[in-house]
Design a protein around this motif. Structure first.
Motif, short mmCIF file in Angstrom:
data_model
loop_
_atom_site.label_atom_id
_atom_site.label_comp_id
_atom_site.label_asym_id
_atom_site.label_seq_id
_atom_site.Cartn_x
_atom_site.Cartn_y
_atom_site.Cartn_z
N THR A 97 -54.71 56.68 44.31
CA THR A 97 -55.76 57.42 43.61
C THR A 97 -56.74 56.45 42.98
O THR A 97 -56.35 55.39 42.48
N ALA A 98 -58.01 56.81 43.03
CA ALA A 98 -59.07 55.96 42.48
C ALA A 98 -60.28 56.82 42.18
O ALA A 98 -60.46 57.90 42.76
N PRO A 99 -61.15 56.38 41.26
CA PRO A 99 -62.40 57.10 41.04
C PRO A 99 -63.26 57.11 42.31
O PRO A 99 -63.27 56.14 43.07
N GLU A 129 -61.35 61.43 38.98
CA GLU A 129 -61.74 60.74 37.76
C GLU A 129 -60.59 60.74 36.75
O GLU A 129 -60.42 59.79 36.00
N GLU A 130 -59.79 61.84 36.77
CA GLU A 130 -58.71 61.91 35.81
C GLU A 130 -57.51 61.10 36.27
O GLU A 130 -57.39 60.76 37.44
N SER A 131 -56.62 60.80 35.34
CA SER A 131 -55.41 60.05 35.66
C SER A 131 -54.36 60.98 36.25
O SER A 131 -53.95 61.94 35.60
N ALA A 141 -52.36 53.51 41.69
CA ALA A 141 -53.59 53.97 41.06
C ALA A 141 -54.47 52.79 40.72
O ALA A 141 -53.99 51.74 40.29
N ILE A 142 -55.77 52.96 40.95
CA ILE A 142 -56.75 52.02 40.43
C ILE A 142 -57.47 52.75 39.30
O ILE A 142 -58.09 53.79 39.52
N ARG A 143 -57.33 52.24 38.09
CA ARG A 143 -57.83 52.94 36.92
C ARG A 143 -58.65 52.01 36.04
O ARG A 143 -58.33 50.83 35.89
N ALA A 144 -59.68 52.59 35.45
CA ALA A 144 -60.41 51.92 34.40
C ALA A 144 -59.81 52.37 33.09
O ALA A 144 -59.91 53.54 32.72
N SER A 145 -59.13 51.47 32.40
CA SER A 145 -58.40 51.85 31.20
C SER A 145 -58.21 50.64 30.30
O SER A 145 -57.95 49.53 30.78
#
Length: 290
Positions: A97-99, A129-131, A141-145
């Motif tokens: 999952t990724a934005p 967009e959500e986690s 997951a690739i996340r901006a956090s």
């Protein structure tokens, strides 16, 4: 006596808020879902949902069945993680999952190279967009956090820096008096909305968007100015950077997985490639190459 498919149906009705959406989610038609629910309630001699105009509300029996379905799902997920960890050859499915913006702008060339290197690994990409839940909904997951969940493991890849952009028409104009486009309060805990509102003159909101997807297109079309990630905007010839990096909008970019999956060869292979390739792009992502 209810079987596994019955539990899945009842859980889907609760999570989707109604019979029609649950049927679509499970890939069955509405009439089949209705008959199955009626048969389940008849079998256990208990009503599982109260039918309201606003949707299906679980009864006490329904809540018990939903809880059991969640436990069964957790058991299946646990088994799959343990089974994946026993494999020694990079093969099988990896759900990532990724934005959406990051996937189309950065990840697709990386995935192409990864597939050439590991043709037996099949990638399933979930753009969100959500986690998502890495126990059930994704493997990687690739996340901006700034604070990844403590139950996940992974690597910090880079700092995703943002700046304000607009078309040529907005160069030299006061940003506070320009029309603004920005992600709404529903995105990133309202970080972007709060940032923009503190800098906008009254009445200068052009568009607010409940996702980052479409933000660049709106700014590039000349609808107004707004924040964009450096990696996306700096490569667009029609966009002009109107500010330096905005520290309030910077976030860390991570690649994450569940602790029990990190040693699975298919997952480890993908995470290693992502870390290596994105590290090579760090100057662009962080905005230090110009």
């Amino acid at each position: 006596m209810a079987d596994w498919d019955d539990f899945r149906l009842v859980r889907a009705i609760a999570e989707q808020g109604g019979l029609t959406r649950a049927a679509d989610h499970l890939g069955i038609n509405h009439s089949t879902a209705f008959r199955r629910l009626s048969a389940i309630e008849s079998s256990i001699q208990a009503r599982l949902f109260e039918r309201h105009r606003s949707g299906y509300v679980p009864t006490e029996a329904g809540r018990a069945m939903i809880l059991a379905a969640c436990r069964m799902d957790d058991t299946v997920a646990q088994f799959n993680r343990e089974l994946a960890g026993q494999s020694s050859e990079p093969a099988g499915d990896v759900r990532i999952t990724a934005p959406a913006g990051l996937a189309t702008g950065v990840l697709m060339p990386i995935f192409a190279g990864f597939r050439r290197r590991y043709p037996r690994i099949r990638l399933e990409l979930v753009l969100a967009e959500e986690s998502l839940n890495l126990c059930k909904d994704a493997d990687v997951a690739i996340r901006a956090s700034d604070r990844p969940p403590p139950n996940l493991v992974g690597r910090r890849l880079a700092t995703s820096n943002w700046a304000i952009y607009g078309t040529q028409d907005y160069v030299g104009r006061a940003m506070a008096d320009s029309p603004w486009i920005y992600p709404s309060a529903a995105v990133a805990g309202g970080r972007f909305a709060a940032f923009a509102k503190s800098r906008i003159a009254a009445g200068n909101v052009a568009i607010s968007i409940n996702t980052v997807l479409g933000l660049r297109e709106a700014i590039e079309a000349g609808c107004g100015i707004g924040p964009l990630p450096r990696w996306e905007a700096d490569t667009r010839p029609n966009l002009f950077r109107l500010s330096e990096n905005e520290p309030e909008l910077a976030t860390s970019l991570w690649v994450l997985t569940h602790a029990e999956l990190r040693h699975a060869p298919r997952v480890r292979a993908l995470m290693d490639v992502l870390a290596t390739e994105i590290a090579a792009m760090r100057p662009l992502i962080e905005g230090t190459d110009s």
